[in-house]
Write a protein that holds these residues in place. Structure first.
Motif, PDB file in Angstrom:
ATOM      1  N   GLU A   1       0.805  -1.220   0.000  1.00 51.17           N
ATOM      2  CA  GLU A   1       0.000   0.000   0.000  1.00 51.17           C
ATOM      3  C   GLU A   1       0.842   1.276   0.000  1.00 51.17           C
ATOM      4  O   GLU A   1       0.295   2.375  -0.007  1.00 51.17           O
ATOM      5  N   TRP A   2       2.162   1.144  -0.013  1.00 53.38           N
ATOM      6  CA  TRP A   2       3.058   2.298   0.023  1.00 53.38           C
ATOM      7  C   TRP A   2       3.849   2.469  -1.266  1.00 53.38           C
ATOM      8  O   TRP A   2       4.777   3.274  -1.315  1.00 53.38           O
ATOM      9  N   CYS A   3       3.504   1.723  -2.308  1.00 46.68           N
ATOM     10  CA  CYS A   3       4.269   1.816  -3.553  1.00 46.68           C
ATOM     11  C   CYS A   3       3.400   1.541  -4.771  1.00 46.68           C
ATOM     12  O   CYS A   3       2.309   0.979  -4.655  1.00 46.68           O
ATOM     13  N   ASP A   4       3.921   1.937  -5.933  1.00 48.63           N
ATOM     14  CA  ASP A   4       3.259   1.644  -7.202  1.00 48.63           C
ATOM     15  C   ASP A   4       3.622   0.247  -7.714  1.00 48.63           C
ATOM     16  O   ASP A   4       2.835  -0.383  -8.424  1.00 48.63           O
ATOM     17  N   ARG A   5       4.816  -0.196  -7.390  1.00 43.63           N
ATOM     18  CA  ARG A   5       5.287  -1.543  -7.776  1.00 43.63           C
ATOM     19  C   ARG A   5       6.144  -2.100  -6.645  1.00 43.63           C
ATOM     20  O   ARG A   5       6.885  -1.376  -5.999  1.00 43.63           O
ATOM     21  N   PHE A   6       6.057  -3.430  -6.471  1.00 41.72           N
ATOM     22  CA  PHE A   6       6.818  -4.119  -5.437  1.00 41.72           C
ATOM     23  C   PHE A   6       7.692  -5.195  -6.073  1.00 41.72           C
ATOM     24  O   PHE A   6       7.228  -5.924  -6.953  1.00 41.72           O
ATOM     25  N   PHE A   7       8.933  -5.295  -5.596  1.00 43.29           N
ATOM     26  CA  PHE A   7       9.893  -6.268  -6.124  1.00 43.29           C
ATOM     27  C   PHE A   7      10.607  -6.984  -4.986  1.00 43.29           C
ATOM     28  O   PHE A   7      10.829  -6.425  -3.917  1.00 43.29           O
ATOM     29  N   TRP A   8      11.011  -8.214  -5.272  1.00 49.78           N
ATOM     30  CA  TRP A   8      11.984  -8.928  -4.449  1.00 49.78           C
ATOM     31  C   TRP A   8      13.321  -8.825  -5.165  1.00 49.78           C
ATOM     32  O   TRP A   8      13.374  -8.939  -6.392  1.00 49.78           O
ATOM     33  N   ALA A   9      14.393  -8.634  -4.418  1.00 48.12           N
ATOM     34  CA  ALA A   9      15.740  -8.706  -4.980  1.00 48.12           C
ATOM     35  C   ALA A   9      16.455  -9.867  -4.294  1.00 48.12           C
ATOM     36  O   ALA A   9      16.497  -9.940  -3.058  1.00 48.12           O
ATOM     37  N   VAL A  10      16.972 -10.774  -5.103  1.00 52.01           N
ATOM     38  CA  VAL A  10      17.638 -11.972  -4.597  1.00 52.01           C
ATOM     39  C   VAL A  10      18.884 -12.233  -5.445  1.00 52.01           C
ATOM     40  O   VAL A  10      19.024 -11.696  -6.543  1.00 52.01           O
ATOM     41  N   ASP A  11      19.763 -13.087  -4.923  1.00 53.66           N
ATOM     42  CA  ASP A  11      20.942 -13.434  -5.716  1.00 53.66           C
ATOM     43  C   ASP A  11      20.637 -14.628  -6.616  1.00 53.66           C
ATOM     44  O   ASP A  11      19.543 -15.214  -6.550  1.00 53.66           O
ATOM     45  N   ALA A  12      21.581 -14.984  -7.453  1.00 56.60           N
ATOM     46  CA  ALA A  12      21.375 -16.028  -8.456  1.00 56.60           C
ATOM     47  C   ALA A  12      21.133 -17.405  -7.848  1.00 56.60           C
ATOM     48  O   ALA A  12      20.548 -18.274  -8.500  1.00 56.60           O
ATOM     49  N   ASP A  13      21.529 -17.626  -6.594  1.00 59.50           N
ATOM     50  CA  ASP A  13      21.355 -18.932  -5.950  1.00 59.50           C
ATOM     51  C   ASP A  13      20.027 -19.065  -5.205  1.00 59.50           C
ATOM     52  O   ASP A  13      19.711 -20.141  -4.692  1.00 59.50           O
ATOM     53  N   PHE A  14      19.264 -17.993  -5.133  1.00 58.32           N
ATOM     54  CA  PHE A  14      18.009 -18.013  -4.381  1.00 58.32           C
ATOM     55  C   PHE A  14      16.963 -18.871  -5.102  1.00 58.32           C
ATOM     56  O   PHE A  14      16.809 -18.765  -6.325  1.00 58.32           O
ATOM     57  N   PRO A  15      16.198 -19.690  -4.375  1.00 59.80           N
ATOM     58  CA  PRO A  15      15.132 -20.495  -5.003  1.00 59.80           C
ATOM     59  C   PRO A  15      13.915 -19.615  -5.332  1.00 59.80           C
ATOM     60  O   PRO A  15      12.999 -19.462  -4.523  1.00 59.80           O
ATOM     61  N   THR A  16      13.922 -19.025  -6.521  1.00 58.11           N
ATOM     62  CA  THR A  16      12.905 -18.033  -6.892  1.00 58.11           C
ATOM     63  C   THR A  16      11.492 -18.600  -6.945  1.00 58.11           C
ATOM     64  O   THR A  16      10.527 -17.828  -6.910  1.00 58.11           O
ATOM     65  N   GLU A  17      11.341 -19.921  -6.990  1.00 55.04           N
ATOM     66  CA  GLU A  17      10.002 -20.506  -6.994  1.00 55.04           C
ATOM     67  C   GLU A  17       9.269 -20.224  -5.672  1.00 55.04           C
ATOM     68  O   GLU A  17       8.040 -20.352  -5.602  1.00 55.04           O
ATOM     69  N   LEU A  18       9.977 -19.809  -4.629  1.00 57.18           N
ATOM     70  CA  LEU A  18       9.356 -19.453  -3.359  1.00 57.18           C
ATOM     71  C   LEU A  18       8.627 -18.105  -3.425  1.00 57.18           C
ATOM     72  O   LEU A  18       7.718 -17.848  -2.638  1.00 57.18           O
ATOM     73  N   LEU A  19       9.026 -17.265  -4.352  1.00 51.03           N
ATOM     74  CA  LEU A  19       8.492 -15.898  -4.415  1.00 51.03           C
ATOM     75  C   LEU A  19       7.125 -15.869  -5.086  1.00 51.03           C
ATOM     76  O   LEU A  19       6.911 -16.566  -6.083  1.00 51.03           O
ATOM     77  N   PRO A  20       6.203 -15.058  -4.564  1.00 50.04           N
ATOM     78  CA  PRO A  20       4.879 -14.960  -5.187  1.00 50.04           C
ATOM     79  C   PRO A  20       4.974 -14.485  -6.635  1.00 50.04           C
ATOM     80  O   PRO A  20       5.735 -13.569  -6.952  1.00 50.04           O
ATOM     81  N   ASP A  21       4.175 -15.106  -7.520  1.00 46.41           N
ATOM     82  CA  ASP A  21       4.195 -14.755  -8.944  1.00 46.41           C
ATOM     83  C   ASP A  21       3.710 -13.340  -9.219  1.00 46.41           C
ATOM     84  O   ASP A  21       4.090 -12.740 -10.208  1.00 46.41           O
ATOM     85  N   ASN A  22       2.862 -12.809  -8.359  1.00 47.92           N
ATOM     86  CA  ASN A  22       2.281 -11.488  -8.597  1.00 47.92           C
ATOM     87  C   ASN A  22       3.126 -10.355  -7.994  1.00 47.92           C
ATOM     88  O   ASN A  22       2.606  -9.305  -7.634  1.00 47.92           O
TER      89      ASN A  22
END
Length: 152
Positions: free
Chosen positions: A77-98
């Motif tokens: 509710e405090w931004c226009d867009r939200f992002f996760w920043a992770v390194d190349a070894d992070f299991p990105t399948e854990l992150l919400p698709d939206n």
């Protein structure tokens, strides 16, 4: 004698934040780190775009860091867009698709998936731009005058 480099004093999430902040400049966005949009929340990176766009980026150094974060939805509710920043070894399948996804390291980053846009209301945008400006000014003052003791 072992030399202590500036990078040695930064935590993994802070190193990711540095790479994200460098990359945001390529979009003409300026950034601040550890901004408090409201009591109880502190975003890792807030980016302000040339047209007043506000993006929030949460930097996660690993699976445990992500799984222990139970506040991230409060940032939406405090931004226009939200992002996760992770390194190349992070299991990105854990992150919400939206949500947005940024792959980062201490020296740069790349947006892999753009976060969906949810435009802030004009009054909320004004508040956030003012918070951003005050936060940036306080950080700049502290850098210029290190003996000044002001917690922010």
């Amino acid at each position: 004698m072992t030399e202590i480099r500036p990078d040695d004093m930064l935590k993994p999430g802070q190193l990711l934040a540095r790479g994200v902040c460098r990359h945001m400049l390529s979009y003409d966005f300026v950034t601040v780190e550890e901004l408090v949009p409201t009591s109880g929340l502190r975003v890792d990176v807030m980016a302000l775009g040339p047209k007043g766009e506000i993006w929030v980026v949460e930097c996660k150094s690993g699976r445990a860091d992500f799984q222990s974060d139970n506040k991230w939805q409060g940032y939406l509710e405090w931004c226009d867009r939200f992002f996760w920043a992770v390194d190349a070894d992070f299991p990105t399948e854990l992150l919400p698709d939206n949500t947005g996804l940024i792959l980062a390291d201490p020296f740069g980053a790349e947006i892999i998936r753009m976060g969906p846009e949810a435009k802030l209301a004009p009054a909320r945008r004004k508040v956030m731009i003012q918070k951003f400006a005050r936060h940036a000014a306080l950080r700049q003052h502290a850098a210029r005058d290190p003996s000044w003791s002001r917690a922010f």
